[in-house]
Design an enzyme around this catalytic site. Structure first.
Site, PDB file in Angstrom:
ATOM      1  N   LYS A   1     -21.573   2.488  12.550  1.00  0.00           N
ATOM      2  CA  LYS A   1     -21.869   3.186  11.296  1.00  0.00           C
ATOM      3  C   LYS A   1     -23.360   3.514  11.226  1.00  0.00           C
ATOM      4  O   LYS A   1     -23.767   4.610  10.831  1.00  0.00           O
ATOM      5  CB  LYS A   1     -21.471   2.315  10.092  1.00  0.00           C
ATOM      6  CG  LYS A   1     -19.960   2.218   9.915  1.00  0.00           C
ATOM      7  CD  LYS A   1     -19.570   1.149   8.900  1.00  0.00           C
ATOM      8  CE  LYS A   1     -18.061   0.959   8.897  1.00  0.00           C
ATOM      9  NZ  LYS A   1     -17.603  -0.149   8.054  1.00  0.00           N
TER      10      LYS A   1
ATOM     11  N   GLN B   1     -19.630  -5.126   4.769  1.00  0.00           N
ATOM     12  CA  GLN B   1     -18.573  -5.139   5.786  1.00  0.00           C
ATOM     13  C   GLN B   1     -17.574  -6.250   5.494  1.00  0.00           C
ATOM     14  O   GLN B   1     -17.939  -7.397   5.290  1.00  0.00           O
ATOM     15  CB  GLN B   1     -19.218  -5.333   7.175  1.00  0.00           C
ATOM     16  CG  GLN B   1     -18.251  -5.262   8.333  1.00  0.00           C
ATOM     17  CD  GLN B   1     -17.645  -3.869   8.511  1.00  0.00           C
ATOM     18  OE1 GLN B   1     -18.299  -2.854   8.273  1.00  0.00           O
ATOM     19  NE2 GLN B   1     -16.383  -3.828   8.890  1.00  0.00           N
TER      20      GLN B   1
ATOM     21  N   ASP C   1     -17.951   3.227   0.128  1.00  0.00           N
ATOM     22  CA  ASP C   1     -16.634   2.888   0.686  1.00  0.00           C
ATOM     23  C   ASP C   1     -15.507   3.262  -0.281  1.00  0.00           C
ATOM     24  O   ASP C   1     -14.347   3.303   0.100  1.00  0.00           O
ATOM     25  CB  ASP C   1     -16.549   1.369   0.953  1.00  0.00           C
ATOM     26  CG  ASP C   1     -16.718   1.022   2.428  1.00  0.00           C
ATOM     27  OD1 ASP C   1     -16.556   1.946   3.261  1.00  0.00           O
ATOM     28  OD2 ASP C   1     -16.997  -0.150   2.734  1.00  0.00           O
TER      29      ASP C   1
END
Ligand code: NDP
Length: 293
Positions: A53, A97, A120
């Site tokens: 990412k 994460q 997200d």
């Protein structure tokens, strides 16, 4: 029939090329878009995802920072770390994460992220907007699937879309996005009776299960568009999707490969969300002005 492959890698590259231009435009406006990724503990696979990412951000000229916290980090420490990132004007997207080490409450951490930095799309405020069919940060994997379907010109209005999997990060938001696109949606999961009888009805079939080869050719409607979200590591080290590629490719009209299908789009949509967040701060309109978002 032999299915045509849907090239997610190529579309993701197109998106990144457009995003590079948008990042340059932001810099001209005095804003350097920044993404902060927080990872707790030393799960090797999670560290690989985070690195990918971060590299993808840099590739389009974004600022990215990775904060690797020790596995002994407490809930209070993690939440206050996230809040500091919320308050940092150089950061436009905050991502924690998952999964977190045992003992940490992932949901509470997501709720600590400022909704306007929740790239997200997991914060309840963004989930609620998706349910209501309103613009928001949408979860990256199912949104990437929508972009693939759109790019392929797959008609969704009135189509029967079958989603296998009901997770919070893929299956459920996927179903909502398809409903919002006026498809008729059926969601299957581990308790579904006679899975094949339902999957065979799908004009569009999305597999998000995490079991290699669970969708076989005899479970697919001839001519269906099949999207394989699954990423499974086989004992010999190869990656495989949830779709039995050989048999499904003989029945479907179009099919995403694994790797090279949905995976690259997931990261591309994360970048889209982060750039949009910075554009909002800069007062630059993104909606309707560009092709991707
Ligand atoms: P989860 O494990 O959270 O969810 C799996 C879903 O599959 C559950 O809803 C489960 O049902 C359902 N399921 C399990 N077994 C069966 C079965 N025999 N028949 C029908 N349904 C079943 O996984 P995720 O949603 O997080 O991920 C799914 C897959 O997608 C994984 O392979 C993952 O690696 C991959 N993935 C890929 C991404 C990408 O970028 N391409 C991003 C995210 C995930 P129940 O709810 O009843 O348990």
């Amino acid at each position: 029939m032999s299915a045509r492959l849907i090239d997610g890698k190529a579309l993701a590259q197109e998106f990144r090329a457009e995003l590079r231009i948008r990042v340059d435009r932001l810099r001209d406006a005095g804003i350097a878009p920044g993404l902060a990724v927080v990872i707790v503990g030393d799960d090797a696979a999670s560290h690989v995802y985070v690195r990918n990412k971060s590299l993808a951000c840099r590739e389009i000229g974004m600022h990215s920072e990775v904060h690797a916290l020790a596995s002994g980090t407490t809930q209070a420490e993690l939440v206050s770390f996230v809040r500091r990132l919320n308050d940092n004007p150089a950061i436009h997207g905050v991502l924690v994460q998952m999964p977190l080490p045992a003992g940490l409450d992932g949901r509470a951490v997501i709720e600590a992220i400022a909704p306007e930095k929740d790239v997200d799309g997991f914060h309840y405020q963004n989930v609620g907007a998706l349910v209501a069919g309103e613009p928001a940060f949408y979860p990256c994997t199912p949104w990437g699937v929508m972009k693939l379907l759109e790019h392929e010109g797959v008609p969704l209005e009135g189509a029967h879309a079958v989603v296998v999997g009901r997770s919070t990060i893929v299956g459920k938001p996927m179903a909502l996005m398809l409903i919002n696109a006026s498809a008729t949606v059926t969601v299957c999961h581990s308790r579904t009776r006679d899975l094949a009888a339902i999957t065979r009805q799908g004009d569009v079939l999305v597999a998000a299960v995490g079991r290699p080869g669970i969708i076989r050719g005899d479970m697919v409607k001839p001519g269906a568009v099949v999207i394989d979200v699954g990423i499974n590591r086989l004992p010999d080290g190869r990656l495989a999707g949830d779709v039995d590629f050989e048999s499904v490719a003989r029945v479907a009209s179009r099919l995403t490969p694994v790797p090279g299908g949905v995976g690259p789009m997931t990261i591309a949509m994360l970048l889209v969300n982060a750039v949009r967040s910075a554009e909002r701060v800069a007062g630059l309109a993104a909606h309707g002005e560009t092709r991707i978002a």
